[in-house]
Write an enzyme that holds these catalytic residues in place. Structure first.
Site, PDB file in Angstrom:
ATOM      1  N   ARG A  87       0.840  -1.199   0.000  1.00  0.00           N
ATOM      2  CA  ARG A  87       0.000   0.000   0.000  1.00  0.00           C
ATOM      3  C   ARG A  87       0.876   1.251   0.000  1.00  0.00           C
ATOM      4  NH1 ARG A  87      -4.458   0.167   4.467  1.00  0.00           N
ATOM      5  NH2 ARG A  87      -5.160   1.875   3.121  1.00  0.00           N
ATOM      6  N   CYS A 107      -1.101   6.471   8.846  1.00  0.00           N
ATOM      7  CA  CYS A 107      -1.419   5.171   8.245  1.00  0.00           C
ATOM      8  C   CYS A 107      -2.495   5.427   7.205  1.00  0.00           C
ATOM      9  CB  CYS A 107      -1.846   4.171   9.316  1.00  0.00           C
ATOM     10  SG  CYS A 107      -3.246   4.728  10.336  1.00  0.00           S
TER      11      CYS A 107
END
Length: 288
Positions: free
Chosen positions: A186, A245
């Protein structure tokens, strides 16, 4: 109870004494009802359930990330309704790797409540230690005396935050290092299962939060965490760290692990990648 972590056997003894509040925050980002259902099937006796989608975040606007921080006064009112007072010892736990428990730990510290610990290994560790189990729904009970004691909500937050504007300004004049807790694929932009844009904030470093725990979900020893953060960050540790995040949840896991390692005082970017990538004017980096 230790400063940051509590073991299952310690908690079993602690439950016998007054003044302990236990919160169950098991959650599944793909199945929002799964945590509450698991709680109702079985939980630590007298634990209260808090929902990450319904209670521990503010409404999403499309520009403020997937789990925006609630207003601090609203969060204080929620915790007061759970029976929290300035004298409470709080323990938080989730299914096992503490990704959601670390988030509530951070939120309580952000509120100004210092006496809060994470159950190391969470629900899995509790079962492994043959801890007693209660089923059904346990409702908070708050006395008039508790209500009058109130919370330490007027204190300055003990956990600092930064916003997207500060992160954007840091690109041209670096004052801190952004540490991204998402999985490597990611971070690199190879896959993005949750947000419309893949990649990362330019200049950010990657530390997947799962690297903070052992195979059983318990945190690595503090000395090992310290060595790993020193290897990754080097002299950047002296210039300040900001954690992010996808939506501000697992970033708290890295922040918690750094606190365990003895690196205190880093900040959180609560909006994280889901907020950052919602504005096409903000730059995006790809690759490792």
């Amino acid at each position: 109870m230790s400063d940051l972590l509590i073991q299952a056997d310690e908690l079993k003894a602690r439950l016998q004494r007054p003044g302990c509040l236990v919160f169950d925050v098991r959650h599944d980002l793909a199945k929002p009802n799964a945590g509450r259902e698991a709680y109702q099937q079985g939980h630590i006796p007298h634990a209260l359930y808090l929902d990450h989608e319904m209670q521990l975040c503010a409404p999403c606007t499309g520009q403020n990330g997937r789990h925006p921080l609630p207003d601090r006064a609203d969060f204080a009112a929620l915790m007061r309704a759970q029976g929290l007072t300035a004298r409470s010892d709080v323990v938080v736990y989730d299914a096992g790797n503490s990704m959601f428990a670390a988030h509530l730990w951070w939120m309580l510290r952000w509120l100004g409540h210092e006496s809060v610990a994470v159950l190391d290994g969470g629900w899995a560790a509790w079962l492994a230690a043959d801890g007693p189990v209660e089923s059904g729904l346990h409702e908070a009970s708050i006395s008039e005396a508790q209500a009058l004691q109130g919370l330490v909500q007027t204190r300055q937050p003990s956990m600092p935050t930064v916003d997207a504007r500060a992160v954007l300004g840091n690109l041209d004049e670096p004052r801190f290092t952004v540490l991204d807790a998402r999985a490597p694929e990611r971070f690199s932009g190879q896959v993005e299962p949750m947000d419309p844009v893949g990649g990362h904030i330019p200049g950010a470093l990657n530390r997947p939060f799962v690297q903070n725990v052992q195979a059983d979900g318990r945190f690595k020893p503090a000395s090992q965490l310290r060595a790993e953060f020193e290897s990754l960050l080097g002299d950047r540790l002296d210039r300040g760290i900001v954690h992010q995040c996808g939506s501000g949840i697992t970033a708290c896991h890295n922040l918690f692990a750094m606190e365990l390692a003895g690196f205190r005082g880093s900040a959180l970017y609560p909006g994280s990648w889901s907020e950052w990538c919602s504005n096409p004017d903000r730059p995006v980096a790809k690759g490792a």
